[in-house]
Design a protein around this motif. Structure first.
Motif, PDB file in Angstrom:
ATOM      1  N   TYR A  50       6.558   2.425 -15.398  1.00 19.95           N
ATOM      2  CA  TYR A  50       6.196   2.445 -13.977  1.00 19.95           C
ATOM      3  C   TYR A  50       6.504   1.078 -13.364  1.00 19.95           C
ATOM      4  O   TYR A  50       6.214   0.033 -13.960  1.00 19.95           O
ATOM      5  CB  TYR A  50       4.711   2.790 -13.807  1.00 19.95           C
ATOM      6  N   ARG A 103       6.710   6.415 -20.652  1.00 21.28           N
ATOM      7  CA  ARG A 103       7.007   6.513 -19.219  1.00 21.28           C
ATOM      8  C   ARG A 103       6.698   5.170 -18.579  1.00 21.28           C
ATOM      9  O   ARG A 103       5.563   4.698 -18.568  1.00 21.28           O
ATOM     10  CB  ARG A 103       6.182   7.620 -18.579  1.00 21.28           C
ATOM     11  N   ASN A 116       4.046  13.909 -27.457  1.00 23.22           N
ATOM     12  CA  ASN A 116       4.190  15.244 -26.909  1.00 23.22           C
ATOM     13  C   ASN A 116       3.645  16.289 -27.884  1.00 23.22           C
ATOM     14  O   ASN A 116       3.905  16.248 -29.079  1.00 23.22           O
ATOM     15  CB  ASN A 116       5.676  15.517 -26.631  1.00 23.22           C
ATOM     16  N   THR A 118      -0.505   9.527 -14.184  1.00 24.06           N
ATOM     17  CA  THR A 118       0.670   9.272 -13.344  1.00 24.06           C
ATOM     18  C   THR A 118       0.249   8.801 -11.960  1.00 24.06           C
ATOM     19  O   THR A 118       0.854   7.891 -11.384  1.00 24.06           O
ATOM     20  CB  THR A 118       1.527  10.541 -13.240  1.00 24.06           C
ATOM     21  N   HIS A 119      -0.793   9.403 -11.428  1.00 24.90           N
ATOM     22  CA  HIS A 119      -1.285   8.997 -10.109  1.00 24.90           C
ATOM     23  C   HIS A 119      -1.803   7.567 -10.135  1.00 24.90           C
ATOM     24  O   HIS A 119      -1.663   6.818  -9.161  1.00 24.90           O
ATOM     25  CB  HIS A 119      -2.397   9.946  -9.658  1.00 24.90           C
ATOM     26  N   SER A 138       1.649   5.283 -10.541  1.00 27.44           N
ATOM     27  CA  SER A 138       2.860   5.518  -9.756  1.00 27.44           C
ATOM     28  C   SER A 138       3.014   4.498  -8.642  1.00 27.44           C
ATOM     29  O   SER A 138       2.056   3.833  -8.217  1.00 27.44           O
ATOM     30  CB  SER A 138       2.829   6.924  -9.157  1.00 27.44           C
ATOM     31  N   THR A 176      -3.702   9.015 -24.527  1.00 31.12           N
ATOM     32  CA  THR A 176      -2.585   8.377 -23.823  1.00 31.12           C
ATOM     33  C   THR A 176      -2.907   6.895 -23.666  1.00 31.12           C
ATOM     34  O   THR A 176      -4.003   6.540 -23.212  1.00 31.12           O
ATOM     35  CB  THR A 176      -2.356   9.018 -22.455  1.00 31.12           C
ATOM     36  N   MET A 220      -0.704  17.977 -20.833  1.00 33.72           N
ATOM     37  CA  MET A 220       0.259  17.436 -19.875  1.00 33.72           C
ATOM     38  C   MET A 220      -0.273  17.489 -18.448  1.00 33.72           C
ATOM     39  O   MET A 220       0.018  16.594 -17.636  1.00 33.72           O
ATOM     40  CB  MET A 220       1.579  18.198 -19.973  1.00 33.72           C
ATOM     41  N   GLU A 221      -1.062  18.479 -18.120  1.00 31.45           N
ATOM     42  CA  GLU A 221      -1.588  18.588 -16.758  1.00 31.45           C
ATOM     43  C   GLU A 221      -2.511  17.415 -16.435  1.00 31.45           C
ATOM     44  O   GLU A 221      -2.468  16.850 -15.337  1.00 31.45           O
ATOM     45  CB  GLU A 221      -2.343  19.903 -16.593  1.00 31.45           C
ATOM     46  N   GLU A 261      -0.349  14.293 -15.890  1.00 32.73           N
ATOM     47  CA  GLU A 261       0.331  14.292 -14.591  1.00 32.73           C
ATOM     48  C   GLU A 261      -0.641  14.061 -13.442  1.00 32.73           C
ATOM     49  O   GLU A 261      -0.345  13.313 -12.503  1.00 32.73           O
ATOM     50  CB  GLU A 261       1.064  15.622 -14.390  1.00 32.73           C
ATOM     51  N   ASP A 262      -1.791  14.674 -13.489  1.00 34.99           N
ATOM     52  CA  ASP A 262      -2.722  14.623 -12.357  1.00 34.99           C
ATOM     53  C   ASP A 262      -3.421  13.285 -12.215  1.00 34.99           C
ATOM     54  O   ASP A 262      -3.710  12.850 -11.100  1.00 34.99           O
ATOM     55  CB  ASP A 262      -3.773  15.732 -12.490  1.00 34.99           C
ATOM     56  N   THR A 264      -6.789  12.340 -23.524  1.00 31.48           N
ATOM     57  CA  THR A 264      -6.026  13.440 -22.923  1.00 31.48           C
ATOM     58  C   THR A 264      -5.642  14.477 -23.970  1.00 31.48           C
ATOM     59  O   THR A 264      -4.649  15.183 -23.820  1.00 31.48           O
ATOM     60  CB  THR A 264      -4.743  12.898 -22.262  1.00 31.48           C
TER      61      THR A 264
END
Length: 523
Positions: free
Chosen positions: A49, A47, A64, A77-78, A81, A130, A69-70, A73-74, A145
């Motif tokens: 950015y 991914r 994967n 990604t924050h 981003s 990750t 995954m939670e 994302e939390d 993670t």
């Protein structure tokens, strides 16, 4: 092959680290190398950015199915981003500041580290981490993670109990360690983690209570693990076979269990536990012969009930080990020991049987083993039914056909059922194997052969060691103060001192000695 010295191993590890390709400053080249080394695997997720000037400045890479995954994302990604960067536009103007900003965000997950070579980066990916890479930097952030699909904590399937906790270990190393942490809320519960297996890179954890576990045994245990050089460790049974001291003995010298309360009780006695990622079975050392006939449920019931059950287990051990052999010896060599009415009855039953007694035993024993193995491998809803019906039908048909006598069916059935009374499955397997040997000896030497074989077995058991602890302790060598929890179980208020042959210490540093002595798993 000569063994490597400590210096040569250190030099080899340093050489491997030097040979590991470094992380490149070019982000795109790094991503291409990762994809190439993993064979362009479809489960590799990348991914990208963008920075404020719409140029890819960072990338999060993970596999994967191995990650939660939670959490990705939390938090990750924050941290990477565009919105987050806009909020901190002034403080993340340079790539180093972006790196520090993302590293600080990763701290909210818990465990993070910096990697600077591609081998470490790939190892982290395959462990469920990750990786966050930046354009213009030769280092990456590894964020823990790990997660993905896993089996929930359920009731034990191989070591069932009537009273006591119903949870059991799973295939997740972290979950298994937490189940023990919940039972022993003490800072002296120490955990050491290492990796074994050149290909599989399996994580294993050595768990002990600092101050209770004997330091010499700990050093010996670490040494045995460090000497394991294999490609794969897929289950704790691999390690059990590689570290046991007498590899040609039929008796197991390392205990295994899937029950957290059993591990906790043994840790409180000063033993060492080994957790292996990917299996619910935990290894415990040192192990003694009598451990395999005790269960944690013995301590959850009254002492008189537990003592009676233990006596029953040892009686079943003798029956399953010597039952068919004594029957064969009595009919072949010692008919005078059998009451006359019973001897006449046995002779009349065998009148139409064409085989010697030992052949009868072997036919029925092999048939019983086939039925038992088939029942285990068949689907559970029909496995037990087929085993019971198959045993009844085959036994009845064999008697009616004149192949075996009814008395022989009773002896072999009683022997087979008695073997199920042994709580530890690996010890029951050893008894089943030795039963055939003793039966052969009794067919040629009678009770004298059984007596000689029994003495050889006792001498062999007394010669075994588990991390230096005598296998037959505390019976041989005899320790009078440790007999309160061997064949019988005395009331709990009498069991206030740990077994001396496991550990001389009786308290944990910083803990009340009296509280330490009140553990029901201690002797």
């Amino acid at each position: 092959m000569p063994k490597q010295t400590k210096e040569s191993k250190t030099a080899e590890m340093a050489s491997d680290k030097e040979q590991s390709p470094p992380i490149l400053e070019n982000l795109e080249e790094n991503l291409k190398q990762i994809q190439s080394k993993l064979g362009n695997s479809p489960d590799l997720i990348i991914r990208n950015y963008e920075s404020l000037d719409h140029v890819n400045h960072a990338a999060a890479v993970y596999i994967n199915g191995l990650i939660d995954m939670e959490r990705v994302e939390d938090y990750i990604t924050h941290a990477l981003s565009l919105d987050s960067l806009q909020e901190k536009a002034e403080s993340v103007a340079t790539v180093l500041e972006r790196f520090s900003f993302a590293k600080g965000k990763a701290l909210s997950i818990g465990k993070e580290k910096i990697v600077e070579d591609q081998n470490s980066l790939l190892e982290g990916l395959l462990s469920g981490d990750t990786m966050i890479l930046f354009q213009g930097l030769t280092k990456a952030i590894s964020v823990s993670t790990s997660g993905g699909e896993g089996r929930a904590v359920t009731e034990a399937t191989t070591q069932v109990n009537i009273r006591g906790p119903k949870d059991s270990f799973t295939e997740s190393l972290g979950t298994n360690l937490s189940l023990v942490r919940k039972r022993i809320k003490n800072p002296n519960l120490w955990i050491e983690t290492l990796t074994i297996g050149a290909v599989t890179k399996t994580d294993v954890s050595i768990v002990h209570i600092h101050g209770l576990a004997n330091e010499a045994m700990l050093q010996e245990f670490r040494k045995k693990l460090s000497e394991i050089h294999v490609d794969s460790i897929l289950e704790s049974g691999y390690i059990e076979q590689l570290i046991e001291e007498n590899k040609y003995s039929p008796f197991p010298t390392i205990f295994n269990t899937e029950r957290p309360d059993s591990v906790a009780g043994n840790l409180l006695e000063g033993r060492i536990a080994l957790f292996v990622d990917g299996t619910p079975f935990v290894l415990i050392a040192p192990a003694t012969f009598f451990m395999f006939f005790h269960t944690v449920e013995d301590y959850y019931q009254r002492y008189d009930v537990s003592s009676l059950i233990r006596i029953l287990r040892f009686m079943c051990l003798l029956i399953s080990l010597f039952g068919p052999a004594i029957f064969v010896a009595a009919l072949n060599f010692h008919q005078e020991m059998i009451p006359t009415p019973l001897l006449i009855n046995l002779a009349s039953q065998r009148e139409g049987v064409p085989f010697p007694v030992v052949i009868e035993v072997l036919l029925l024993e092999v048939t019983f083993e086939i039925i038992r193995e088939a029942g285990i491998r068949m689907p559970s809803p029909i496995g037990q039914t087929v085993s019971i019906i198959g045993g009844l039908v085959l036994g009845q048909a064999a008697v009616q056909a004149g192949i075996v006598s009814p008395a022989m069916v009773i002896v072999v059935s009683l022997t087979g059922i008695s073997s199920f009374a042994t709580p530890a499955f690996n010890m029951a397997l050893s008894v089943r194997l030795l039963r055939f040997v003793i039966t052969f000896v009794s067919a040629y030497m009678g009770l004298y052969g059984i007596a000689i074989t029994g003495l050889i077995l006792i001498a062999h058991l007394c010669s075994l060691r588990s991390l230096g602890v005598p296998y037959m302790s505390p019976v041989a060598p005899f320790a009078a103060g440790d007999q309160k929890d061997i064949f019988l179980r005395t009331p709990l208020h009498f069991m206030k001192i740990r077994r001396r042959l496991v550990n001389l210490k009786s308290s944990v540093p910083g803990t009340s000695a009296q509280l330490r002595k009140d553990n029901p798993h201690e002797n």
